[in-house]
Design a protein around this motif. Structure first.
Motif, PDB file in Angstrom:
ATOM      1  N   LEU A   5      11.918 -27.942   9.027  1.00 15.92           N
ATOM      2  CA  LEU A   5      11.028 -27.606   7.925  1.00 15.92           C
ATOM      3  C   LEU A   5      11.874 -27.480   6.656  1.00 15.92           C
ATOM      4  O   LEU A   5      12.912 -26.809   6.664  1.00 15.92           O
ATOM      5  N   ILE A   6      11.431 -28.147   5.601  1.00 13.29           N
ATOM      6  CA  ILE A   6      12.094 -28.011   4.300  1.00 13.29           C
ATOM      7  C   ILE A   6      11.132 -27.310   3.350  1.00 13.29           C
ATOM      8  O   ILE A   6      10.000 -27.757   3.158  1.00 13.29           O
ATOM      9  N   LEU A   7      11.601 -26.216   2.783  1.00 12.41           N
ATOM     10  CA  LEU A   7      10.839 -25.448   1.811  1.00 12.41           C
ATOM     11  C   LEU A   7      11.245 -25.946   0.420  1.00 12.41           C
ATOM     12  O   LEU A   7      12.382 -25.766  -0.005  1.00 12.41           O
ATOM     13  N   LEU A  71      15.836 -18.258  -0.355  1.00 12.61           N
ATOM     14  CA  LEU A  71      16.539 -18.236   0.930  1.00 12.61           C
ATOM     15  C   LEU A  71      15.910 -17.215   1.872  1.00 12.61           C
ATOM     16  O   LEU A  71      15.768 -17.472   3.070  1.00 12.61           O
ATOM     17  N   SER A  72      15.520 -16.069   1.334  1.00  8.32           N
ATOM     18  CA  SER A  72      14.869 -15.047   2.146  1.00  8.32           C
ATOM     19  C   SER A  72      13.536 -15.553   2.686  1.00  8.32           C
ATOM     20  O   SER A  72      13.220 -15.359   3.874  1.00  8.32           O
ATOM     21  N   LEU A  73      12.748 -16.210   1.832  1.00  5.43           N
ATOM     22  CA  LEU A  73      11.472 -16.764   2.271  1.00  5.43           C
ATOM     23  C   LEU A  73      11.693 -17.814   3.362  1.00  5.43           C
ATOM     24  O   LEU A  73      10.961 -17.846   4.360  1.00  5.43           O
ATOM     25  N   ALA A  74      12.705 -18.644   3.207  1.00  2.31           N
ATOM     26  CA  ALA A  74      12.999 -19.664   4.230  1.00  2.31           C
ATOM     27  C   ALA A  74      13.359 -19.005   5.554  1.00  2.31           C
ATOM     28  O   ALA A  74      12.930 -19.482   6.622  1.00  2.31           O
ATOM     29  N   HIS A  75      14.109 -17.920   5.508  1.00  2.00           N
ATOM     30  CA  HIS A  75      14.468 -17.207   6.738  1.00  2.00           C
ATOM     31  C   HIS A  75      13.208 -16.675   7.436  1.00  2.00           C
ATOM     32  O   HIS A  75      13.044 -16.837   8.653  1.00  2.00           O
ATOM     33  N   LEU A  76      12.323 -16.060   6.671  1.00  2.00           N
ATOM     34  CA  LEU A  76      11.080 -15.528   7.236  1.00  2.00           C
ATOM     35  C   LEU A  76      10.176 -16.650   7.747  1.00  2.00           C
ATOM     36  O   LEU A  76       9.557 -16.515   8.810  1.00  2.00           O
ATOM     37  N   LEU A  77      10.121 -17.740   7.011  1.00  2.00           N
ATOM     38  CA  LEU A  77       9.313 -18.887   7.429  1.00  2.00           C
ATOM     39  C   LEU A  77       9.852 -19.485   8.729  1.00  2.00           C
ATOM     40  O   LEU A  77       9.083 -19.868   9.612  1.00  2.00           O
ATOM     41  N   SER A  78      11.149 -19.507   8.867  1.00  2.00           N
ATOM     42  CA  SER A  78      11.761 -20.000  10.105  1.00  2.00           C
ATOM     43  C   SER A  78      11.358 -19.127  11.289  1.00  2.00           C
ATOM     44  O   SER A  78      11.008 -19.633  12.360  1.00  2.00           O
ATOM     45  N   ARG A  79      11.406 -17.810  11.080  1.00  2.00           N
ATOM     46  CA  ARG A  79      11.013 -16.892  12.155  1.00  2.00           C
ATOM     47  C   ARG A  79       9.543 -17.059  12.518  1.00  2.00           C
ATOM     48  O   ARG A  79       9.181 -17.027  13.691  1.00  2.00           O
ATOM     49  N   VAL A  87      16.148 -24.866   2.461  1.00  2.00           N
ATOM     50  CA  VAL A  87      15.568 -24.824   1.122  1.00  2.00           C
ATOM     51  C   VAL A  87      16.115 -25.974   0.292  1.00  2.00           C
ATOM     52  O   VAL A  87      17.307 -26.262   0.337  1.00  2.00           O
ATOM     53  N   CYS A  88      15.226 -26.609  -0.467  1.00  2.00           N
ATOM     54  CA  CYS A  88      15.604 -27.611  -1.459  1.00  2.00           C
ATOM     55  C   CYS A  88      14.925 -27.235  -2.770  1.00  2.00           C
ATOM     56  O   CYS A  88      13.966 -26.459  -2.774  1.00  2.00           O
ATOM     57  N   PHE A  89      15.419 -27.782  -3.865  1.00  2.00           N
ATOM     58  CA  PHE A  89      14.921 -27.388  -5.178  1.00  2.00           C
ATOM     59  C   PHE A  89      14.544 -28.599  -6.028  1.00  2.00           C
ATOM     60  O   PHE A  89      15.220 -29.628  -5.994  1.00  2.00           O
ATOM     61  N   ASN A  90      13.474 -28.441  -6.806  1.00  2.00           N
ATOM     62  CA  ASN A  90      13.057 -29.487  -7.738  1.00  2.00           C
ATOM     63  C   ASN A  90      13.984 -29.557  -8.941  1.00  2.00           C
ATOM     64  O   ASN A  90      14.298 -30.642  -9.411  1.00  2.00           O
TER      65      ASN A  90
END
Length: 170
Positions: A5-7, A71-79, A87-90
């Motif tokens: 998953l890429i956020l 990064l925190s949101l990506a960690h929670l989303l992974s869980r 995470v990637c950025f525009n």
């Protein structure tokens, strides 16, 4: 099928990036966005140089709270999802979506799901730029199963926001 998953986040300039260069970057960025053909080669080169310098700037929670929150949101989303999440950025930060997908392919992932917290329709990043990047990446990696988990259902967004409002009414 090995899935990641890429956020896809927006990005923010770090608050300790040199102010003179930040001003120069945004002046060039405005020209690039509104009249890219009016830029000479030196201006395009300088814009690209400043863009890369900003994207590669070391990030901490102090100098870029948005990056840390991403990064925190990506960690929670992974869980929550059970999927490795990156995470990637525009804009303004690295890695870009292109870099993230390239790395995922190198790491052996066969399916990449891209999601963004930009929930409402009409936004340039979520509705135009990310789909265009995904279309380009799909042509670069024809064997990759690439999914853009967007748009969000408006009813689901409304439920999510109503639950948030209820938290503050209690």
């Amino acid at each position: 099928m090995k899935t990641i998953l890429i956020l896809a986040m927006h990005g923010s300039p770090p608050n300790d990036f040199p102010k003179r260069e930040l001003g120069e970057f945004f002046a060039l960025h405005a020209r690039f966005e509104t009249a890219p053909t009016s830029m000479d080669e030196a201006s395009r080169s300088r814009y690209a140089e400043l863009d890369q310098k900003m994207r590669r700037w070391p990030r901490t929670a102090e100098n870029d709270p948005f990056h840390a929150a991403s990064l925190s949101l990506a960690h929670l989303l992974s869980r929550e999802s059970g999927l490795e999440t990156r995470v990637c950025f525009n804009e303004f930060c690295a890695p870009t979506l292109e870099e993230g997908v390239e790395q995922a392919v190198k790491d052996g992932f066969e399916r990449v799901i891209v999601v963004t917290p930009m929930m409402t329709r009409g936004g340039e990043h979520a509705e135009v730029e990310i789909p265009a990047q995904i279309q380009h990446l799909q042509s670069e990696y024809p064997d990759l199963h690439l999914i853009y988990a967007w748009p969000f259902e408006e009813r689901e967004i409304a439920r999510f926001l109503a639950a948030q409002v209820r938290r503050f009414l209690e």
